[in-house]
Design a protein around this motif. Structure first.
Motif, short mmCIF file in Angstrom:
data_model
loop_
_atom_site.label_atom_id
_atom_site.label_comp_id
_atom_site.label_asym_id
_atom_site.label_seq_id
_atom_site.Cartn_x
_atom_site.Cartn_y
_atom_site.Cartn_z
N PRO A 1 -109.23 -57.48 -6.77
CA PRO A 1 -109.39 -56.38 -7.74
C PRO A 1 -108.08 -55.90 -8.37
CG PRO A 1 -110.82 -56.03 -5.85
CD PRO A 1 -109.97 -57.22 -5.52
N ASP A 2 -106.95 -56.13 -7.69
CA ASP A 2 -105.66 -55.69 -8.23
C ASP A 2 -104.86 -56.81 -8.88
OD1 ASP A 2 -105.97 -53.00 -7.40
OD2 ASP A 2 -105.45 -53.58 -5.35
N ARG A 3 -105.43 -58.01 -8.93
CA ARG A 3 -104.73 -59.14 -9.55
C ARG A 3 -105.71 -59.90 -10.43
NH1 ARG A 3 -101.78 -60.10 -4.28
NH2 ARG A 3 -103.23 -61.78 -3.75
N ARG A 4 -105.49 -59.80 -11.75
CA ARG A 4 -106.41 -60.44 -12.69
C ARG A 4 -105.63 -61.12 -13.81
NH1 ARG A 4 -109.11 -55.33 -12.55
NH2 ARG A 4 -108.99 -55.05 -14.81
N LEU A 5 -106.30 -61.95 -14.59
CA LEU A 5 -105.66 -62.66 -15.69
C LEU A 5 -105.43 -61.75 -16.90
CD1 LEU A 5 -107.65 -65.98 -15.53
CD2 LEU A 5 -105.18 -65.78 -15.34
N HIS A 6 -106.30 -60.76 -17.07
CA HIS A 6 -106.15 -59.82 -18.18
C HIS A 6 -106.41 -58.42 -17.68
CE1 HIS A 6 -107.30 -57.37 -21.63
NE2 HIS A 6 -106.62 -58.22 -22.38
N ALA A 7 -105.55 -57.48 -18.09
CA ALA A 7 -105.72 -56.08 -17.69
C ALA A 7 -104.82 -55.22 -18.58
CB ALA A 7 -105.35 -55.90 -16.22
N THR A 8 -104.97 -53.92 -18.45
CA THR A 8 -104.04 -52.99 -19.11
C THR A 8 -103.46 -52.02 -18.11
OG1 THR A 8 -105.89 -51.54 -19.66
CG2 THR A 8 -105.20 -53.11 -21.36
N GLY A 9 -103.85 -52.14 -16.86
CA GLY A 9 -103.38 -51.20 -15.84
C GLY A 9 -102.42 -51.83 -14.84
N GLY A 10 -101.80 -52.95 -15.20
CA GLY A 10 -100.80 -53.57 -14.33
C GLY A 10 -101.33 -54.69 -13.44
N GLN A 11 -102.67 -54.92 -13.48
CA GLN A 11 -103.23 -55.94 -12.56
C GLN A 11 -102.82 -57.36 -12.94
OE1 GLN A 11 -105.00 -53.59 -14.20
NE2 GLN A 11 -106.58 -52.67 -12.90
N ALA A 12 -102.63 -57.61 -14.25
CA ALA A 12 -102.21 -58.96 -14.67
C ALA A 12 -100.74 -59.19 -14.31
CB ALA A 12 -102.43 -59.14 -16.18
N ARG A 13 -99.90 -58.16 -14.49
CA ARG A 13 -98.50 -58.29 -14.10
C ARG A 13 -98.38 -58.48 -12.59
NH1 ARG A 13 -94.58 -55.50 -12.07
NH2 ARG A 13 -95.83 -53.61 -11.91
N GLY B 1 -79.90 -55.51 -20.68
CA GLY B 1 -79.73 -55.49 -22.13
C GLY B 1 -80.84 -56.16 -22.92
N VAL B 2 -82.00 -56.36 -22.28
CA VAL B 2 -83.13 -56.99 -22.98
C VAL B 2 -84.16 -55.93 -23.37
CG1 VAL B 2 -82.86 -59.25 -21.86
CG2 VAL B 2 -84.30 -57.51 -20.77
N ARG B 3 -84.95 -56.24 -24.39
CA ARG B 3 -85.87 -55.24 -24.95
C ARG B 3 -87.30 -55.38 -24.43
NH1 ARG B 3 -83.94 -52.70 -29.56
NH2 ARG B 3 -81.86 -53.38 -30.19
N THR B 4 -87.59 -56.48 -23.74
CA THR B 4 -88.97 -56.70 -23.27
C THR B 4 -89.01 -56.89 -21.76
OG1 THR B 4 -88.77 -59.09 -23.58
CG2 THR B 4 -89.67 -57.84 -25.43
N ILE B 5 -90.21 -56.74 -21.23
CA ILE B 5 -90.46 -57.08 -19.82
C ILE B 5 -91.72 -57.93 -19.77
CG2 ILE B 5 -89.38 -55.02 -18.81
CD1 ILE B 5 -92.22 -53.81 -18.56
N ILE B 6 -91.93 -58.54 -18.62
CA ILE B 6 -93.18 -59.30 -18.42
C ILE B 6 -94.25 -58.27 -18.08
CG2 ILE B 6 -94.34 -61.03 -16.99
CD1 ILE B 6 -91.40 -62.14 -16.49
N ASP B 7 -95.23 -58.13 -18.96
CA ASP B 7 -96.28 -57.12 -18.75
C ASP B 7 -97.65 -57.79 -18.79
OD1 ASP B 7 -96.68 -57.67 -21.42
OD2 ASP B 7 -95.85 -55.77 -22.14
N ASP B 8 -98.69 -56.96 -18.71
CA ASP B 8 -100.06 -57.48 -18.67
C ASP B 8 -100.37 -58.43 -19.83
OD1 ASP B 8 -100.88 -56.24 -16.35
OD2 ASP B 8 -101.60 -54.44 -17.34
N ALA B 9 -99.81 -58.12 -20.99
CA ALA B 9 -100.17 -58.88 -22.20
C ALA B 9 -99.47 -60.23 -22.29
CB ALA B 9 -99.83 -58.06 -23.44
N SER B 10 -98.41 -60.43 -21.49
CA SER B 10 -97.59 -61.64 -21.72
C SER B 10 -97.54 -62.62 -20.55
CB SER B 10 -96.16 -61.21 -22.08
OG SER B 10 -95.57 -60.49 -21.01
N ILE B 11 -98.40 -62.48 -19.55
CA ILE B 11 -98.21 -63.32 -18.36
C ILE B 11 -98.44 -64.81 -18.64
CG2 ILE B 11 -98.77 -61.42 -16.79
CD1 ILE B 11 -101.28 -63.17 -16.02
#
Length: 431
Positions: free
Chosen positions: A90-102, A206-216
């Motif tokens: 439930p806490d690890r998925r391929l797509h999410a907006t609440g941090g589960q994909a990250r 010094g980078v502007r992005t992180i690995i988040d739900d949308a980019s895994i």
């Protein structure tokens, strides 16, 4: 057969006795499924040749699906591929907006494995191997090693997060040169998806992005390219327990995850995921349920449909779906022989039961469970190892007398996968 190392013997026996898949020594107890393994080995070769692969491995609960996936990973590592693996929950998925994909990506990155580091934690070693190559080139060309790192990663900048990915590797190189352990640690944290805010990542690297739900998934494609640049053959990602997507009660959340699977499948079929293989493990319900399984998503159903010509016992192993055939009684007989051999550490003189005990044990299981004893063999294997353990600790005991007292329970763990809540469209649930 040669003597089996005590470490491998103990790892296999303890895992199976606990009802879990052993992490090492799978080759010692592998039986059957030759054609399925050959199909996955062809995928491994294609990935190593800068191609891509996508498979959905389908098997009943307890049929050996996870064991098969672990074996495939071991084979991939022997062929110089890097592997990642994780179970969905439930806490690890391929797509999410609440941090589960990250969270899924962070678990995959933690489990990054190579032949020399098969238990995970291989990411720093891969980065250092890449940097060592740049340093070697720096000595011969006279250019600074950081400049060579940027040069070699330049073509990644066209990919999502590619520019920042190159910046992070360059930062690790700088930390390496300056002996700055904090900078190296921050770079690895970014690559593992452990930064939760862009502000923290910018302050540290010094980078502007992180690995988040949308980019895994984009990050996995980047990582596969980088791994090849570091001298490995490619990346194989194994995701198990996909039934957890089937169990999502929110239709929108389920479909968003299936959309991501469709994207991965399309990329693989079109060859745009260079050096990357994705293997998903799930139950028949997860695939075929037209209300909430993969077949409920029309675009996936058409791509994953079975070959209509594969009738009357014929099988097609080339499609994206690979169904694991159930073990036969003959396979199970071979498996019990192998378990007896492993338990004895490979020494035939130390066998705890004679040859005739194995068919007798199988007959006992068949009487208790019917054909389930070899089709979903988890509990039967545990019972056999428990029998051997008693005989080992009580040398005067007679296996024939003990056999009648061996408790073989039906494996009911799969029923939890089929017990799903009704769809709730209004669930206060983050996608």
């Amino acid at each position: 057969m040669s003597t089996i190392r005590a470490k491998d013997r103990d790892a296999v026996i303890q895992s199976l006795r606990a009802g879990v898949v052993p992490r090492v020594g799978q080759h010692l107890i592998q039986v059957g499924r030759v054609k399925e393994l050959e199909a996955l080995m062809k995928d491994v070769e294609r990935i190593a040749d800068a191609g891509s692969g996508f498979r959905v491995v389908i098997g009943e609960y307890g049929s050996g699906k996870t064991f098969f996936l672990n074996l495939v990973r071991a084979i991939a590592m022997e062929k110089k591929l890097v592997t990642m693996h994780a179970d969905l929950n439930p806490d690890r998925r391929l797509h999410a907006t609440g941090g589960q994909a990250r969270s899924l990506y962070a678990e995959l990155a933690k489990n990054l494995s190579t032949r020399t580091k098969p238990d995970g934690g291989a990411l720093p070693g891969i980065v250092e191997k890449f940097i060592a190559q740049a340093k070697s080139e720096s000595k011969t060309s006279g250019k600074p090693s950081e400049a060579i790192v940027r040069e070699r990663l330049d073509h990644l900048s066209e990919m999502v997060n590619g520019y920042d990915f190159a910046e992070v590797i360059a930062a690790y190189c700088r930390g390496f040169d300056e002996g700055n352990e904090q900078l190296k640690s921050d770079a690895i944290r970014w690559l593992r998806g452990e930064f939760t805010t862009k502000t923290d990542a910018r302050a540290a690297l010094g980078v502007r992005t992180i690995i988040d739900d949308a980019s895994i998934y984009d990050q996995l494609k980047l990582l596969a390219r980088f791994i090849r640049l570091a001298g490995y053959s490619g990346l194989m990602v194994c995701l198990d327990e996909l039934v957890n997507l089937y169990k999502l009660s929110n239709t929108q959340a389920r479909n968003a995850n299936y959309e991501q699977i469709l994207r991965i499948l399309n990329d693989s079929l079109q060859g745009s995921a260079e050096g990357l293989g994705i293997v998903l493990g799930g139950t028949p319900e997860f695939l075929m349920d037209t209300r909430r399984g993969l077949y409920s998503y029309t675009a996936l159903q058409s791509r994953l449909a079975e070959n209509t010509f594969a009738k009357a016992g014929m099988v097609d192993y080339s499609g994206p779906v690979l169904r694991l055939a159930s073990l036969t009684p003959e396979d199970f007989y071979v498996l019990l022989n192998k378990l007896r051999h492993v338990y004895a550490g490979g020494d035939t003189a130390k066998y705890l039961v004679p040859d005739e005990a194995i068919p007798a044990f199988m007959a006992h299981c068949a009487q208790r469970l019917g054909e389930a004893y070899f089709r979903t063999p988890r509990t039967t294997i545990t019972a056999f190892i428990n029998l051997l353990a008693i005989l080992e600790q009580n040398p005067a005991a007679d296996w024939k007398e003990l056999l009648g007292h061996v408790a073989v329970e039906k494996d009911t763990g799969g029923s939890a996968d089929k017990a799903v809540e009704d769809d709730d469209e209004l669930a206060s649930f983050k996608l």
